[in-house]
Design a protein around this motif. Structure first.
Motif, short mmCIF file in Angstrom:
data_model
loop_
_atom_site.label_atom_id
_atom_site.label_comp_id
_atom_site.label_asym_id
_atom_site.label_seq_id
_atom_site.Cartn_x
_atom_site.Cartn_y
_atom_site.Cartn_z
N PHE A 76 -7.76 15.17 42.48
CA PHE A 76 -7.16 16.44 42.07
C PHE A 76 -5.68 16.25 41.76
CE2 PHE A 76 -10.44 18.62 45.01
CZ PHE A 76 -11.36 18.69 44.00
N GLN A 77 -5.15 17.10 40.88
CA GLN A 77 -3.73 16.99 40.50
C GLN A 77 -3.07 18.37 40.53
OE1 GLN A 77 -3.32 15.64 36.40
NE2 GLN A 77 -4.73 17.20 35.65
N PRO A 78 -3.11 19.03 41.69
CA PRO A 78 -2.54 20.38 41.75
C PRO A 78 -1.02 20.39 41.58
CG PRO A 78 -3.09 19.62 43.95
CD PRO A 78 -3.63 18.60 43.00
N GLN A 81 1.66 17.23 40.62
CA GLN A 81 0.66 17.27 39.53
C GLN A 81 0.16 15.89 39.16
OE1 GLN A 81 1.73 19.97 36.28
NE2 GLN A 81 3.55 20.55 37.41
#
Lengths: 497, 497
Positions: free
Chosen positions: B441-443, B485
């Motif tokens: 994931f790249q929140p 991110q």
């Protein structure tokens, strides 16, 4: 004159007294020499009524209206239908509904076709609330779609209330407003006219409108209407919209987040849609965590949200096996950088999921959630910012080129050792085509035992850099293919003799 | 003088007539004031016999030998045992075997401990055939291990015949050679001396020797010995090797690729190992496609090869639930560029699998297969070339710092929405520690509702770049953490008051 698969429409004037939405019914049975199609007309305010009909065959169709309003009863309608023009292929249906059983292979049950027999491979995207945005944003969404590869859009009828989606729309499906309440017995013609305009515009772009009829993200009460109101709404929606050739019915988005609706409710709603839809458009029901029973006969195709965080498009193989229907992974997570795990995968991972699912004989839908933009595509539409749409377009080109009849390689005890790790889409019966996808593997080479007596052209496909490199010469027998030791490669083999 | 947990050894001279391996038995029961430990001596050629004993307590231990050879019978042995020196913690066992039940939490059954109570978290690697390589390569392997973070090595006793592994070793466990055949009733002391030397050298490096007793990759016949020969070999191996504190028993690598051995065989072999092992070392049996029944009580921990190509370390949660034992994913695929799907994942993906498994309360083993090198680590040992070992070392440091009692966050209906996507290792009982891992994931950010009344220091961990960034100040209540991110990030929270 009405073009085949397009809409014949007749406007009639009837009573505006009382509540025509609830009080007046209007029907017509369109006949040609061999067939009868029964349609429901509908009220659209101010004493205006409309009868629509989508002719599936050229020629003359005639009907006489029936209604409990004498002004609407006994009107003779004539639809002169001309053959479909180029690019007009009619509805999308299951391939095994379009072709006679004798012409269908086992694989055909997993795929779609336009009703004229042309191939349709869905490459969908998701813009849940785009028709509930300001008009200029709606126009921008259409512009974006026009230059994209997507040929299906998942979209809601009711507005959406959820994180990043808190604005009220300008128009609602029902008369009324949030402050004073909605009249669930009267529809708002302005809303429906706009929705139809958007569906028509999508059709002009060759895009299917995957209409989500009910969904849980709501603050206006549309998610909590009672059963009778749901049925009343569904009848109206289907009566109006079923005549658009590019409509699909998604009974719900995340039906399981509407736990106050029972299985009996959903089954009733499915019957309602089927009963009112004169054309048998595709039907599905989409899940959050718990799958609906997808063996139900009314469900034409699996519209699934992946449940596992890790194994997503790979599960297409299992879902095909289990449901024996086309599998559309309508949510395999979205490219983006949102805080939620459903919306922060990379473009690489999204592209990988598309490839993985397609090679396994399924279909996927795209979505995008980059929080730094005012419009977030997945809900508002607007513009696309991600890296995967152009790769999906590249994949779409590769998939269009896959020969009819290709199917995922079936693993057997004999071929397991050579194929357990890398999925393959191929035509096994004549050994004419093999498409292997390596996903996150980065092999330096791969060996193949090519089918005896066959010779192949081999291409390396870089699915991320979007290149196709033809290897020199042709190949037969035991072959070793050098690979670039990077992720997201594919190998395509085509028989030359 | 013998140090606690190290080996007391007495060499005796007996008969060299006949076949002492089959004919002569030799036993000794070592006693201190409170305990008796029975050991089996063994023959090592030329009329030489050896009695070994690993004292688990300091003090004086005495024994009188018993044997059917009068020269070996009735010999009085005295082991003077001194307390363990620094860094010597004894055997690795299951934590719930080391600590009294009253001191154990539910989580402890999933973890290991040295017998002196020190923590042991396995970070294994795989060098199947390293002791069957030329001597200089064996030395190089030890050098590599010395500067690596790995504290467990999976290694075979029998040589390996498989792709990239076709060379004959210099010595075999049995007397004889391939051309003239092997004598399955006589062992080759040179082989066993070298094996023991290597186990001892591993111990000096603080590395556990996860000894694979049987495996399928064979051309010499060692995989197809009959049941009696297997038992004869197992007894000898265990009699010799069980005295090394750093030994673990892996009954097989890929037991299911030895289909000519039945479950009854394996159960007999397990009883044989348990019966001859005076110290109860850890025991496992490793699979290819089909898992052995890991609920069997003799299996101390799950040594698993992931079956699914996609969902690997993530399945730790399920395996813990199912087996209620420590879970060691001994094969989750290897970093490399080999043609096979088990050996061509990236360093990033390998590192991700390690993190994912650790956060879920499991352990993993590393392996590496870069084909361009003469020695391929996974089998030959030699040098490491991959990108993940230093990241695994970084992870090991993070894991050593996890407070005792931490456990994977249990998902409940209440916490599901906030935690379904990102695994978390935490101390829930006092809210003192939370370690979240975001994987692919790249929140751009994440929000947390911190436990009421607690204040936290928060750190961002870049698991790939191997950095830990402490965020300024402390945090309480509703918190929004900005994230970069990008993939492979973790967030660590420690309660300060």
């Amino acid at each position: 004159m009405t073009e085949q698969y397009k809409i014949f429409e007749e406007n009639l004037t009837g009573t505006a007294q009382g509540n025509p939405y609830t009080d007046i019914w209007l029907k017509a049975a369109f006949k040609n020499d061999s067939e009868t199609v029964e349609v429901n007309g509908f009220y659209c305010g101010d004493g205006n009524y409309r009868v629509r009909f989508m002719p599936a065959e050229p020629g003359t169709w005639t009907a006489v209206t029936r209604s409990n309003d004498p002004m609407l009863n006994g009107r003779r309608l004539v639809c002169e239908c001309t053959p479909a023009s180029e690019g007009n292929h009619g509805r999308v249906l299951r391939k095994d509904e379009v072709y006679p059983q004798s012409a269908c292979t086992e694989e055909d049950r997993f795929h779609f076709s336009y009703e004229d027999g042309s191939r349709f491979q869905p490459f969908g995207t998701t813009c849940y609330a785009w028709i509930n945005q300001p008009g200029d944003i709606q126009e921008q969404t259409l512009e974006t779609l026009k230059s994209s590869c997507f040929n299906k859009v998942r979209m809601c009828i009711f507005p959406k209330f959820y994180t990043y989606n808190t604005a009220d729309p300008e128009f609602y499906a029902f008369e009324g407003n949030e402050a004073e309440g909605f009249d669930h017995t009267r529809f708002n013609p302005v809303f429906w006219d706009n929705l139809e305009k958007r569906i028509r515009q999508l059709d002009e772009l060759g895009i299917e409108a995957d209409l989500i009829l009910l969904h849980p993200y709501d603050k206006w009460g549309f998610a909590k209407m009672d059963r009778e109101t749901d049925v009343f709404y569904l009848k109206y929606a289907v009566d109006r919209l079923c005549h658009f050739k590019n409509v699909w019915w998604a009974l719900a988005n995340e039906f399981d987040l509407l736990p106050w609706k029972s299985v009996e409710d959903w089954e009733l709603y499915a019957r309602t849609v089927m009963c009112r839809d004169s054309y048998g458009h595709l039907r599905s029901i989409h899940n959050c965590v718990k799958l609906y029973d997808h063996t139900r006969p009314w469900i034409t195709h699996v519209s699934i949200q992946r449940i596992d965080v890790y194994k997503t498009a790979e599960a297409v193989s299992e879902w095909r096996q289990e449901y024996q229907k086309p599998v559309v992974v309508d949510e395999c997570a979205y490219e983006g950088n949102i805080n939620f795990g459903w919306g922060n995968i990379t473009g690489e991972e999204m592209t990988r999921r598309f490839w993985e699912g397609c090679i396994r004989g399924g279909y996927l839908s795209h979505g995008e959630v980059y929080v730094q933009h005012e419009q977030i595509w997945w809900s508002h539409g607007g513009k696309l910012h991600g890296t995967c749409p152009e790769r999906i377009a590249f994949l779409k080109g590769i998939m269009e080129d896959v020969p009819e009849g290709a199917a995922p390689l079936k693993l057997t005890p004999e071929n397991h050792e050579a194929n357990w790790d890398v999925p393959c889409l191929c035509r096994e019966e004549d050994h004419s085509y093999y498409l292997y996808y390596f996903g996150f593997f980065q092999p330096a080479f791969r060996t193949y035992e090519l089918p005896e007596g066959c010779s192949y052209e081999i291409e390396l496909i870089d699915t991320w850099d979007m290149t196709v490199e033809k290897l020199p010469g042709t190949y037969a027998g035991s072959v070793r293919i050098e690979l670039p030791q990077k992720q997201y490669m594919a190998v395509r083999m085509r028989k030359v003799c």
